[in-house]
Design a protein around this motif. Structure first.
Motif, PDB file in Angstrom:
ATOM      1  N   GLN A  84      12.035  14.473   9.156  1.00 44.22           N
ATOM      2  CA  GLN A  84      11.090  14.064   8.355  1.00 44.22           C
ATOM      3  C   GLN A  84      10.676  15.302   7.317  1.00 44.22           C
ATOM      4  O   GLN A  84      10.877  15.475   6.225  1.00 44.22           O
ATOM      5  N   LEU A 128       7.892   8.412   1.676  1.00 45.66           N
ATOM      6  CA  LEU A 128       9.004   7.421   1.908  1.00 45.66           C
ATOM      7  C   LEU A 128       9.600   7.515   3.048  1.00 45.66           C
ATOM      8  O   LEU A 128      10.101   6.325   3.540  1.00 45.66           O
ATOM      9  N   VAL A 129       9.855   8.492   3.916  1.00 47.37           N
ATOM     10  CA  VAL A 129      10.509   8.516   4.955  1.00 47.37           C
ATOM     11  C   VAL A 129       9.676   7.959   6.044  1.00 47.37           C
ATOM     12  O   VAL A 129      10.232   7.074   6.774  1.00 47.37           O
ATOM     13  N   ARG A 130       8.479   8.158   6.164  1.00 43.48           N
ATOM     14  CA  ARG A 130       7.712   7.389   6.907  1.00 43.48           C
ATOM     15  C   ARG A 130       7.552   6.103   6.776  1.00 43.48           C
ATOM     16  O   ARG A 130       7.510   5.090   7.626  1.00 43.48           O
ATOM     17  N   TYR A 131       7.475   5.719   5.499  1.00 40.10           N
ATOM     18  CA  TYR A 131       7.643   4.021   5.090  1.00 40.10           C
ATOM     19  C   TYR A 131       8.755   3.425   5.456  1.00 40.10           C
ATOM     20  O   TYR A 131       8.771   2.328   6.021  1.00 40.10           O
ATOM     21  N   VAL A 132       9.938   4.073   5.546  1.00 41.42           N
ATOM     22  CA  VAL A 132      11.229   3.335   5.623  1.00 41.42           C
ATOM     23  C   VAL A 132      11.535   3.368   7.072  1.00 41.42           C
ATOM     24  O   VAL A 132      12.062   2.366   7.663  1.00 41.42           O
ATOM     25  N   PHE A 133      10.854   4.168   7.761  1.00 43.31           N
ATOM     26  CA  PHE A 133      10.882   3.961   9.394  1.00 43.31           C
ATOM     27  C   PHE A 133       9.770   3.268  10.005  1.00 43.31           C
ATOM     28  O   PHE A 133       9.532   3.495  11.163  1.00 43.31           O
ATOM     29  N   GLY A 134       9.192   2.646   9.279  1.00 41.93           N
ATOM     30  CA  GLY A 134       8.061   1.528  10.019  1.00 41.93           C
ATOM     31  C   GLY A 134       6.528   1.987   9.869  1.00 41.93           C
ATOM     32  O   GLY A 134       5.911   1.308  10.285  1.00 41.93           O
ATOM     33  N   ARG A 135       6.238   3.020   9.385  1.00 41.84           N
ATOM     34  CA  ARG A 135       4.786   3.238   9.296  1.00 41.84           C
ATOM     35  C   ARG A 135       4.427   2.658   7.919  1.00 41.84           C
ATOM     36  O   ARG A 135       4.935   2.438   7.007  1.00 41.84           O
ATOM     37  N   SER A 136       3.075   2.393   7.881  1.00 38.10           N
ATOM     38  CA  SER A 136       2.382   1.784   6.721  1.00 38.10           C
ATOM     39  C   SER A 136       2.291   2.994   5.803  1.00 38.10           C
ATOM     40  O   SER A 136       2.339   3.998   6.001  1.00 38.10           O
ATOM     41  N   LEU A 137       2.257   2.706   4.604  1.00 41.30           N
ATOM     42  CA  LEU A 137       1.896   3.392   3.303  1.00 41.30           C
ATOM     43  C   LEU A 137       0.529   4.110   3.672  1.00 41.30           C
ATOM     44  O   LEU A 137      -0.215   3.701   3.990  1.00 41.30           O
TER      45      LEU A 137
END
Length: 176
Positions: A84, A128-137
């Motif tokens: 990430q 965006l990497v965090r969001y794509v892999f399941g974390r909230s915005l």
């Protein structure tokens, strides 16, 4: 290359100084994540500021590979998704390498608004990497981090260029 009027010729950067400054930036980030700020979204990433600085000022010594490796170390320490920070640091390093010739013509205060998009893109990639892999915005405070990093650009560039500004042999009769 003709130097802009009033700008001083700089000595070459010592590779050990580059290494130590990157290590200090890494240690400050590690301590910041363990300290009071925790993982605050608005907290600036000092390592990325120092990394982008050296990519701009010493592109032959610090580049995308060093950015990637420091990103992996940051990922491992923060227990983040592996790659990430490595991806965001690599993109920031690449963008800094693309603009390094243009940045040399400006002072630190004029470089800060030009380097702001690099920090914004790095933060966007991270979010965006965090969001794509399941974390909230992330909340709106994540937008403060690139602005604080751009403001930090001025003092960081002043401090990191200080060893290069000293005269090798001070002499009143020397024109440079």
């Amino acid at each position: 290359m003709i130097m802009p009027r009033g700008q001083q010729l700089l000595l070459p950067a010592n590779p050990w100084f580059i290494f130590v400054s990157l290590l200090v930036g890494l240690m400050v980030n590690l301590l910041q994540n363990m300290g009071l700020l925790g993982n605050a979204a608005w907290a600036p990433d000092l390592l990325s500021v120092i990394l982008v600085f050296w990519c701009v000022h010493q592109p032959l010594r610090v580049g995308v590979f060093i950015s990637f490796m420091l990103g992996l170390v940051t990922d491992v320490h923060q227990a983040a998704l592996l790659g990430q920070h490595a991806l965001s640091f690599s993109i920031m390093g690449f963008l800094a390498l693309q603009m390094h010739r243009r940045m040399q013509w400006f002072t630190g205060t004029l470089q800060a608004p030009q380097i702001l998009p690099v920090f914004v893109i790095g933060t966007l990639v991270d979010v965006l990497v965090r969001y794509v892999f399941g974390r909230s915005l992330a909340d709106w405070s994540v937008a403060l981090a690139p602005v604080i990093e751009a403001v930090l650009w001025v003092p960081v560039s002043f401090v990191l260029l200080m060893p290069q500004r000293r005269a090798p042999d001070p002499d009143e009769n020397r024109p440079l």
